[in-house]
Design an enzyme around this catalytic site. Structure first.
Site, mmCIF file in Angstrom:
data_model
loop_
_atom_site.group_PDB
_atom_site.id
_atom_site.type_symbol
_atom_site.label_atom_id
_atom_site.label_comp_id
_atom_site.label_asym_id
_atom_site.label_seq_id
_atom_site.Cartn_x
_atom_site.Cartn_y
_atom_site.Cartn_z
ATOM 1 N N ALA A 65 48.590 80.028 44.917
ATOM 2 C CA ALA A 65 47.992 79.377 43.755
ATOM 3 C C ALA A 65 48.292 77.884 43.855
ATOM 4 O O ALA A 65 49.288 77.479 44.472
ATOM 5 C CB ALA A 65 48.581 79.969 42.485
ATOM 6 N N GLY A 109 49.720 83.735 46.073
ATOM 7 C CA GLY A 109 48.423 84.240 45.616
ATOM 8 C C GLY A 109 47.454 84.483 46.766
ATOM 9 O O GLY A 109 46.549 85.307 46.649
ATOM 10 N N GLU A 112 48.331 87.819 48.004
ATOM 11 C CA GLU A 112 47.899 88.779 46.977
ATOM 12 C C GLU A 112 46.383 88.986 47.007
ATOM 13 O O GLU A 112 45.887 90.098 46.855
ATOM 14 C CB GLU A 112 48.353 88.287 45.593
ATOM 15 C CG GLU A 112 49.872 88.240 45.482
ATOM 16 C CD GLU A 112 50.335 87.613 44.178
ATOM 17 O OE1 GLU A 112 50.258 86.365 44.070
ATOM 18 O OE2 GLU A 112 50.755 88.353 43.283
ATOM 19 N N GLU A 132 57.045 82.709 46.145
ATOM 20 C CA GLU A 132 57.115 82.206 44.765
ATOM 21 C C GLU A 132 58.551 81.990 44.302
ATOM 22 O O GLU A 132 58.831 81.146 43.455
ATOM 23 C CB GLU A 132 56.418 83.188 43.808
ATOM 24 C CG GLU A 132 54.910 83.243 43.961
ATOM 25 C CD GLU A 132 54.410 84.302 44.910
ATOM 26 O OE1 GLU A 132 55.176 84.752 45.790
ATOM 27 O OE2 GLU A 132 53.230 84.691 44.789
#
Ligand code: HXC
Length: 258
Positions: A65, A109, A112, A132
């Protein structure tokens, strides 16, 4: 529709979606996730599309992200905005197969997102990780759940707690990816897998995707029943008649998605 952060091309029944924020290693910001959800939705509704490939650049599938977009947010912002929640739901609602073709970094992300796809084909340069923890957060769009399903608790804990990266060889050995190919051959390999899928009955492909996904969502007994009923249901289709007849007649089947 004109997109700014992704590039979409459809040819030979395959929709290729390329994440395209090269200056930020394809970091996922609100605009990119919005455009991606839109493009996947469009491909899902396009009768001409039979398979989708999601890819990034040679250096990065996606490096997570977008940290610059997240850094100043507070709890109320992310809770009320639900960070990517509705867009992710839209991607997950896609009934057509999505192949992730991963080269370079697939982190946070990005990892993911790759795991949300139906399977992952990796270049030998691929690096997967959930770093993260180094930012004072944890995975937020499925990483703690999906990675654990794919590689087991010990390795998932290792990845989430240390933030270390996994190379392509380890990812294949651990069941995170289905195949590893030399980086130069990644797109050819993904395209040939997509073409193979495109040749099948679209009806049967949808049924297979639904049934396999239930393995992650239902207790075994319910998943087996779901599969059995879908299997039974396929005997009401012309494609089942054609597929089995073609085998017995020693010829290629001509599926009509009926
Ligand atoms: C914003 C990013 C970014 C990210 C890289 N960039 N990752 N920008 N968000 N996630 C930007 C860098 O700031 C830099 O911009 C440019 O991309 C190139 O990156 P470099 O760091 O210079 O490249 P390199 O030295 O090769 O290192 C590559 C890297 C590193 C190892 C991938 O960029 C990195 O660690 N990125 C962060 C990975 C990460 O922590 N991801 C998890 C995010 S949290 P400039 O302008 O300086 O050139 C997350 C939560 C998901 O994903 C939950 C969602 C709800």
């Amino acid at each position: 529709m004109a997109y700014e952060t992704i590039v979409v091309e459809t040819a030979d029944h395959v929709c290729l979606i390329r994440l395209n924020r090269p200056d930020a290693l394809n970091a996922l910001n609100g605009q990119l996730i919005g455009e991606l959800a839109e493009a996947v939705g469009e491909a899902d509704g396009d009768k001409n599309v039979r398979c989708i490939i999601l890819t990034g650049s040679e250096k990065a599938f996606a490096a997570g992200a977008d940290i610059s977009e997240m850094a100043d947010k507070d709890f109320v912002d992310v809770f009320m905005g639900d960070m990517f929640g509705s867009q992710i739901d839209r991607i997950l609602a896609c009934r057509k197969p999505i192949i992730a073709a991963v080269s370079g970094y697939a982190l946070g992300g990005g990892c993911e997102l790759a795991m949300m796809c139906d399977f992952i084909i990796a270049a030998d340069t691929a690096k997967f990780g959930q770093p993260e923890i180094n930012l004072g957060v944890i995975a937020g769009i499925g990483g703690t759940q999906r990675l654990t399903h794919f590689v087991g608790k010990s390795k998932a804990m290792d990845m989430h707690l240390t933030g270390r990266f996994m190379d392509a060889e380890e990812a294949e050995r651990s069941g995170l990816v289905s195949r590893v190919v030399p980086a130069k051959k990644l797109m050819d390999e993904a395209m040939s897998a997509a073409q193979k899928i495109a040749e099948k009955s679209a009806l049967t492909v949808k049924a297979a995707k639904e049934a396999v996904n239930r393995a992650y969502e239902l207790p075994l007994r319910e998943g087996l029943l779901f599969e059995r009923r879908l299997f039974h249901g396929l005997f009401a289709t012309e494609d089942q008649k054609e597929g089995m007849k073609a085998f017995l007649e020693k010829r290629e089947p001509q599926f009509r998605d009926k």
